[in-house]
Design a protein around this motif. Structure first.
Motif, PDB file in Angstrom:
ATOM      1  N   ILE B 292      42.616  39.906  48.334  1.00 52.84           N
ATOM      2  CA  ILE B 292      41.356  40.412  47.775  1.00 52.84           C
ATOM      3  C   ILE B 292      41.583  41.725  47.036  1.00 52.84           C
ATOM      4  CG2 ILE B 292      40.743  41.535  49.970  1.00 52.84           C
ATOM      5  CD1 ILE B 292      38.257  40.065  47.400  1.00 52.84           C
ATOM      6  N   SER B 293      42.592  42.486  47.457  1.00 54.54           N
ATOM      7  CA  SER B 293      42.831  43.780  46.816  1.00 54.54           C
ATOM      8  C   SER B 293      43.193  43.607  45.346  1.00 54.54           C
ATOM      9  CB  SER B 293      43.944  44.530  47.551  1.00 54.54           C
ATOM     10  OG  SER B 293      43.639  44.653  48.921  1.00 54.54           O
ATOM     11  N   THR B 294      43.990  42.591  45.051  1.00 48.14           N
ATOM     12  CA  THR B 294      44.346  42.327  43.649  1.00 48.14           C
ATOM     13  C   THR B 294      43.090  42.027  42.832  1.00 48.14           C
ATOM     14  OG1 THR B 294      46.474  41.440  44.380  1.00 48.14           O
ATOM     15  CG2 THR B 294      45.760  40.867  42.146  1.00 48.14           C
ATOM     16  N   ILE B 295      42.198  41.218  43.400  1.00 49.15           N
ATOM     17  CA  ILE B 295      40.945  40.868  42.709  1.00 49.15           C
ATOM     18  C   ILE B 295      40.132  42.131  42.413  1.00 49.15           C
ATOM     19  CG2 ILE B 295      38.745  39.633  42.980  1.00 49.15           C
ATOM     20  CD1 ILE B 295      40.686  37.460  43.119  1.00 49.15           C
ATOM     21  N   LEU B 296      40.023  43.009  43.408  1.00 50.66           N
ATOM     22  CA  LEU B 296      39.243  44.237  43.204  1.00 50.66           C
ATOM     23  C   LEU B 296      39.870  45.094  42.109  1.00 50.66           C
ATOM     24  CD1 LEU B 296      38.300  45.407  46.834  1.00 50.66           C
ATOM     25  CD2 LEU B 296      37.038  43.922  45.284  1.00 50.66           C
ATOM     26  N   TRP B 297      41.204  45.212  42.133  1.00 47.16           N
ATOM     27  CA  TRP B 297      41.863  46.052  41.118  1.00 47.16           C
ATOM     28  C   TRP B 297      41.653  45.488  39.721  1.00 47.16           C
ATOM     29  CZ3 TRP B 297      42.917  50.813  41.484  1.00 47.16           C
ATOM     30  CH2 TRP B 297      43.474  51.385  42.637  1.00 47.16           C
ATOM     31  N   LEU B 298      41.697  44.171  39.566  1.00 46.55           N
ATOM     32  CA  LEU B 298      41.509  43.580  38.228  1.00 46.55           C
ATOM     33  C   LEU B 298      40.153  43.988  37.658  1.00 46.55           C
ATOM     34  CD1 LEU B 298      43.001  40.064  38.985  1.00 46.55           C
ATOM     35  CD2 LEU B 298      43.956  41.752  37.388  1.00 46.55           C
ATOM     36  N   GLU B 299      39.159  44.068  38.550  1.00 48.53           N
ATOM     37  CA  GLU B 299      37.826  44.485  38.102  1.00 48.53           C
ATOM     38  C   GLU B 299      37.798  45.984  37.806  1.00 48.53           C
ATOM     39  OE1 GLU B 299      34.947  43.100  40.963  1.00 48.53           O
ATOM     40  OE2 GLU B 299      35.787  41.070  40.953  1.00 48.53           O
ATOM     41  N   HIS B 300      38.334  46.765  38.725  1.00 44.19           N
ATOM     42  CA  HIS B 300      38.281  48.225  38.542  1.00 44.19           C
ATOM     43  C   HIS B 300      39.118  48.689  37.357  1.00 44.19           C
ATOM     44  CE1 HIS B 300      35.854  48.875  41.990  1.00 44.19           C
ATOM     45  NE2 HIS B 300      36.748  48.458  42.858  1.00 44.19           N
ATOM     46  N   ALA B 301      40.170  47.947  37.027  1.00 43.60           N
ATOM     47  CA  ALA B 301      41.016  48.334  35.897  1.00 43.60           C
ATOM     48  C   ALA B 301      40.459  47.819  34.570  1.00 43.60           C
ATOM     49  CB  ALA B 301      42.442  47.825  36.111  1.00 43.60           C
ATOM     50  N   GLY B 302      39.327  47.149  34.630  1.00 48.98           N
ATOM     51  CA  GLY B 302      38.659  46.738  33.399  1.00 48.98           C
ATOM     52  C   GLY B 302      39.238  45.499  32.742  1.00 48.98           C
ATOM     53  N   PHE B 303      40.046  44.747  33.470  1.00 48.91           N
ATOM     54  CA  PHE B 303      40.572  43.499  32.904  1.00 48.91           C
ATOM     55  C   PHE B 303      39.509  42.406  32.914  1.00 48.91           C
ATOM     56  CE2 PHE B 303      44.542  45.443  34.780  1.00 48.91           C
ATOM     57  CZ  PHE B 303      44.986  45.943  33.561  1.00 48.91           C
ATOM     58  N   CYS B 304      38.486  42.599  33.734  1.00 50.65           N
ATOM     59  CA  CYS B 304      37.343  41.687  33.760  1.00 50.65           C
ATOM     60  C   CYS B 304      36.162  42.474  34.298  1.00 50.65           C
ATOM     61  CB  CYS B 304      37.643  40.463  34.632  1.00 50.65           C
ATOM     62  SG  CYS B 304      38.077  40.863  36.328  1.00 50.65           S
ATOM     63  N   GLY B 305      35.008  41.851  34.308  1.00 44.05           N
ATOM     64  CA  GLY B 305      33.812  42.550  34.757  1.00 44.05           C
ATOM     65  C   GLY B 305      33.700  42.580  36.267  1.00 44.05           C
ATOM     66  N   VAL B 306      32.724  43.346  36.739  1.00 44.34           N
ATOM     67  CA  VAL B 306      32.452  43.406  38.181  1.00 44.34           C
ATOM     68  C   VAL B 306      32.096  42.008  38.685  1.00 44.34           C
ATOM     69  CG1 VAL B 306      30.856  44.306  39.925  1.00 44.34           C
ATOM     70  CG2 VAL B 306      31.719  45.816  38.110  1.00 44.34           C
ATOM     71  N   GLY B 307      32.800  41.585  39.721  1.00 41.47           N
ATOM     72  CA  GLY B 307      32.525  40.272  40.302  1.00 41.47           C
ATOM     73  C   GLY B 307      33.259  39.130  39.625  1.00 41.47           C
ATOM     74  N   GLU B 308      33.998  39.415  38.558  1.00 41.90           N
ATOM     75  CA  GLU B 308      34.671  38.352  37.798  1.00 41.90           C
ATOM     76  C   GLU B 308      36.158  38.212  38.138  1.00 41.90           C
ATOM     77  OE1 GLU B 308      31.772  38.898  33.866  1.00 41.90           O
ATOM     78  OE2 GLU B 308      33.914  39.390  33.732  1.00 41.90           O
ATOM     79  N   GLY B 309      36.603  38.971  39.141  1.00 44.22           N
ATOM     80  CA  GLY B 309      38.025  38.929  39.480  1.00 44.22           C
ATOM     81  C   GLY B 309      38.495  37.567  39.951  1.00 44.22           C
ATOM     82  N   GLY B 310      37.629  36.854  40.675  1.00 45.94           N
ATOM     83  CA  GLY B 310      38.006  35.528  41.161  1.00 45.94           C
ATOM     84  C   GLY B 310      38.287  34.564  40.029  1.00 45.94           C
ATOM     85  N   PRO B 311      37.290  34.326  39.154  1.00 45.82           N
ATOM     86  CA  PRO B 311      37.549  33.446  38.010  1.00 45.82           C
ATOM     87  C   PRO B 311      38.700  33.937  37.125  1.00 45.82           C
ATOM     88  CG  PRO B 311      35.194  33.824  38.263  1.00 45.82           C
ATOM     89  CD  PRO B 311      35.877  34.715  39.261  1.00 45.82           C
ATOM     90  N   PHE B 312      38.897  35.252  37.051  1.00 46.83           N
ATOM     91  CA  PHE B 312      39.937  35.796  36.170  1.00 46.83           C
ATOM     92  C   PHE B 312      41.317  35.290  36.548  1.00 46.83           C
ATOM     93  CE2 PHE B 312      43.103  38.907  34.849  1.00 46.83           C
ATOM     94  CZ  PHE B 312      42.749  39.163  33.533  1.00 46.83           C
ATOM     95  N   VAL B 313      41.581  35.179  37.862  1.00 44.93           N
ATOM     96  CA  VAL B 313      42.941  34.811  38.274  1.00 44.93           C
ATOM     97  C   VAL B 313      43.219  33.310  38.119  1.00 44.93           C
ATOM     98  CG1 VAL B 313      43.041  36.720  39.910  1.00 44.93           C
ATOM     99  CG2 VAL B 313      42.402  34.438  40.733  1.00 44.93           C
ATOM    100  N   GLU B 314      42.179  32.536  37.884  1.00 40.12           N
ATOM    101  CA  GLU B 314      42.373  31.089  37.779  1.00 40.12           C
ATOM    102  C   GLU B 314      43.198  30.746  36.544  1.00 40.12           C
ATOM    103  OE1 GLU B 314      38.377  29.614  37.811  1.00 40.12           O
ATOM    104  OE2 GLU B 314      38.321  29.477  40.008  1.00 40.12           O
ATOM    105  N   GLY B 315      43.861  29.605  36.625  1.00 39.71           N
ATOM    106  CA  GLY B 315      44.583  29.105  35.460  1.00 39.71           C
ATOM    107  C   GLY B 315      45.857  29.871  35.145  1.00 39.71           C
ATOM    108  N   GLY B 316      46.379  30.605  36.132  1.00 34.19           N
ATOM    109  CA  GLY B 316      47.661  31.275  35.933  1.00 34.19           C
ATOM    110  C   GLY B 316      47.599  32.525  35.081  1.00 34.19           C
ATOM    111  N   ARG B 317      46.415  33.099  34.961  1.00 30.68           N
ATOM    112  CA  ARG B 317      46.283  34.250  34.063  1.00 30.68           C
ATOM    113  C   ARG B 317      47.100  35.453  34.521  1.00 30.68           C
ATOM    114  NH1 ARG B 317      40.948  34.083  33.397  1.00 30.68           N
ATOM    115  NH2 ARG B 317      40.719  33.214  31.329  1.00 30.68           N
ATOM    116  N   ILE B 318      47.311  35.596  35.848  1.00 29.71           N
ATOM    117  CA  ILE B 318      48.087  36.755  36.312  1.00 29.71           C
ATOM    118  C   ILE B 318      49.529  36.387  36.641  1.00 29.71           C
ATOM    119  CG2 ILE B 318      46.026  37.940  37.166  1.00 29.71           C
ATOM    120  CD1 ILE B 318      46.970  37.245  40.041  1.00 29.71           C
TER     121      ILE B 318
END
Ligand SMILES: [Zn+2]
Lengths: 137, 385
Positions: B292-318
């Motif tokens: 979950i920490s990775t998901i939170l950082w993706l949001e806080h670092a502005g790679f996606c919006g608040v709450g969008e960290g889960g969908p962001f990691v899908e599809g091998g994006r990270i």
């Protein structure tokens, strides 16, 4: 009740009213006599105005699940008979958040937003621990 | 905010990583010394050139305020600048910032930031301590034991508010393991699948075994000097282009403690100093004690919006080859534990181009983040070539 092996609160002059209240089945927290802020965790001074003036006030004991997790692993042997058990952050209606357990019927299905009500668990002759049950609406 | 900018004033010139995993017979101190020697060699420096010594005491032998003295004596060095701080997984990136400030202000010339820890082979602090957190909290009374509690709370609330799923957390674990399989220093190198994650046992629901980081022994060291001196050393200098820290000291008292608003502040400060935006980052090393920490950082670092960290990691994006490779060494989840230290060092290696099979092409801007204690502390670095 002398066979209770789980951690007991470290009771200090500062937090004694909280635990004494629990023994009387009253959930009470500190209220700043300067600014009126209800605070928890228990603290020497008000984190809003830094006043040390304090009055202990009873709360309704009603709130909702803010976050909750279920332990399937016992991180200490004293808890091995308890797993799975639920630890929650409870958002109390009056404002403070409190760490506690959700116990009783449906405890493993507790979800964020569920309404809860305090119950008092006398674990030893000296110590009563406040926990929460899902409210029957 | 006005400041005397530290942008590109200092550089990382040496990194050292000891054996990671189980190191019976080694102590926090011997691992720290080993890491220091390796970093010296990497930089091409002699120990007597080190005049700044910054340390994080291990989690298993709290040397606390005396840690710098003990290590200095062991190394036979007598520095002009020292500092010891404990910020958990935030410490490494935070000490690198202190080092940069020390060299930029002339307080030291070559600063070594050092850590050694043996949580795997030695007994850690007793987790049933009712005073975990602080005496008045008495959280052990309710069975809230272990560092997993607070990340599990984060996951619980993130899932409830934003619909984040266990499978999305699983993608973080699978991605980290994939990267670890390409890292000869990683402890866990056997690839895993989303099914493996789903079938791994629940530890503290909603977190499963494969959502948790490893617990390993090891040491790490990072040496910092001025950008001018860095050019004359053996290694490819890695510039410290941006840095930031922030803290949410209040726990239950802060409504967003579980989410880590300080993490966003720390990254934002680092971006501002470096003069970059999230889209400029080519590779990111984000503190991952739990998925979950990775998901939170993706949001806080502005790679996606608040709450969008889960969908962001899908599809091998990270994953390597994805839009934003994250934790290319395998992270705390699969490489090794030394809290936050290998995150910094992998950032250095990627920017240098020394990532081997896991090297990201054109990794000239790397974000590194750390978070520690009861979610309280956050630090961020922008590293550039
Ligand atoms: Zn007040």
């Amino acid at each position: 009740m002398d066979d209770y092996r789980k951690p007991l609160p470290v009771v200090t002059e500062l937090n004694r009213p909280f635990w004494d209240g629990a023994r009387r089945e009253v959930l009470q927290v500190q209220c700043c006599t300067e600014c009126g802020h209800l605070r928890y965790p228990i603290a020497e001074v008000c984190p809003r105005c830094l006043s040390g003036g304090v009055e202990w006030v009873p709360l309704s004991g009603v709130g909702e699940v803010f976050a909750c997790v279920t332990y399937h692993r016992a991180y200490a042997p004293e808890f091995s008979d308890d797993v799975p058990y639920t630890v929650a952050i409870v958002q109390l209606d009056e404002g403070p958040r409190m760490l506690s357990n959700v116990v009783g019927p449906g405890r493993l299905d507790a979800r964020v937003g569920d309404r809860v009500r305090v119950v008092f668990d006398a674990v030893t002759a000296q110590t009563t621990v406040p926990r929460f049950r899902l409210a029957q609406d | 905010m006005t400041n005397v900018s530290l942008k590109d004033r200092a550089a990382v010139v040496g990194v050292g990583v000891t054996e990671q995993g189980r190191t019976p017979g080694a102590s926090n101190l011997t691992l720290a010394v080993d890491a220091f020697v390796r970093a010296l060699d990497d930089a091409g420096l002699h120990k007597d050139q080190i005049d700044g010594l910054l340390t994080e005491p291990g989690t298993t032998e709290f040397g606390w305020a005396l840690d710098y003295l003990r290590l200095g004596e062991a190394l036979g060095i007598n520095p002009s600048f020292t500092h010891t701080v404990m910020q958990g997984g935030s410490t490494a990136a935070s000490l690198v910032q202190t080092a940069a400030m020390a060299v930029a202000t002339g307080q030291a010339t070559y600063v070594a930031c050092v850590f050694g820890d043996t949580p795997r082979t030695s007994r850690g602090p007793r987790t049933t301590d009712a005073a975990h957190g602080n005496a008045e909290d008495s959280w052990g009374v309710w069975g809230a034991l272990g560092a997993i509690t607070w990340s599990a709370m984060s996951a619980s609330r993130h899932m409830a508010l934003y619909g984040t799923t266990s499978e999305q957390l699983g993608e973080v674990a699978v991605s980290a393991r994939l990267h670890a399989s390409l890292n000869p220093e990683a402890v866990m190198r056997e690839p895993i699948t989303l099914d493996d994650h789903r079938e791994s046992r629940a530890i503290v629901d909603p977190l499963r075994l494969l959502d948790c980081c490893l617990v390993t022994d090891g040491g790490a060291c990072v040496i910092v000097t001025s950008s001018e001196r860095a050019r004359d050393l053996r290694s490819t200098p890695v510039s410290i282009a941006g840095m930031g820290q922030a803290y949410t000291t209040e726990k239950l008292g802060h409504p967003d403690w579980w989410y880590g608003p300080h993490q966003r502040t720390a990254v934002t400060r680092a971006y501002e100093m470096a003069g970059i935006e999230p889209g400029d980052v080519r590779v990111a090393q984000l503190y991952d004690n739990f998925t979950i920490s990775t998901i939170l950082w993706l949001e806080h670092a502005g790679f996606c919006g608040v709450g969008e960290g889960g969908p962001f990691v899908e599809g091998g994006r990270i994953r390597l080859g994805g839009r934003l490779p994250v934790n290319t060494h395998g992270g705390h989840l699969s490489a090794a534990h030394p809290e936050g230290w290998l995150t910094v060092i992998e950032g250095v290696r990627q920017v240098r181009g020394e990532g081997g099979d896991r090297q990201v092409a054109d990794a000239d801007i790397c974000l590194v983040t750390g978070r520690g204690m009861l979610l309280n502390c956050a630090s961020a670095l922008v590293l550039t070539r």
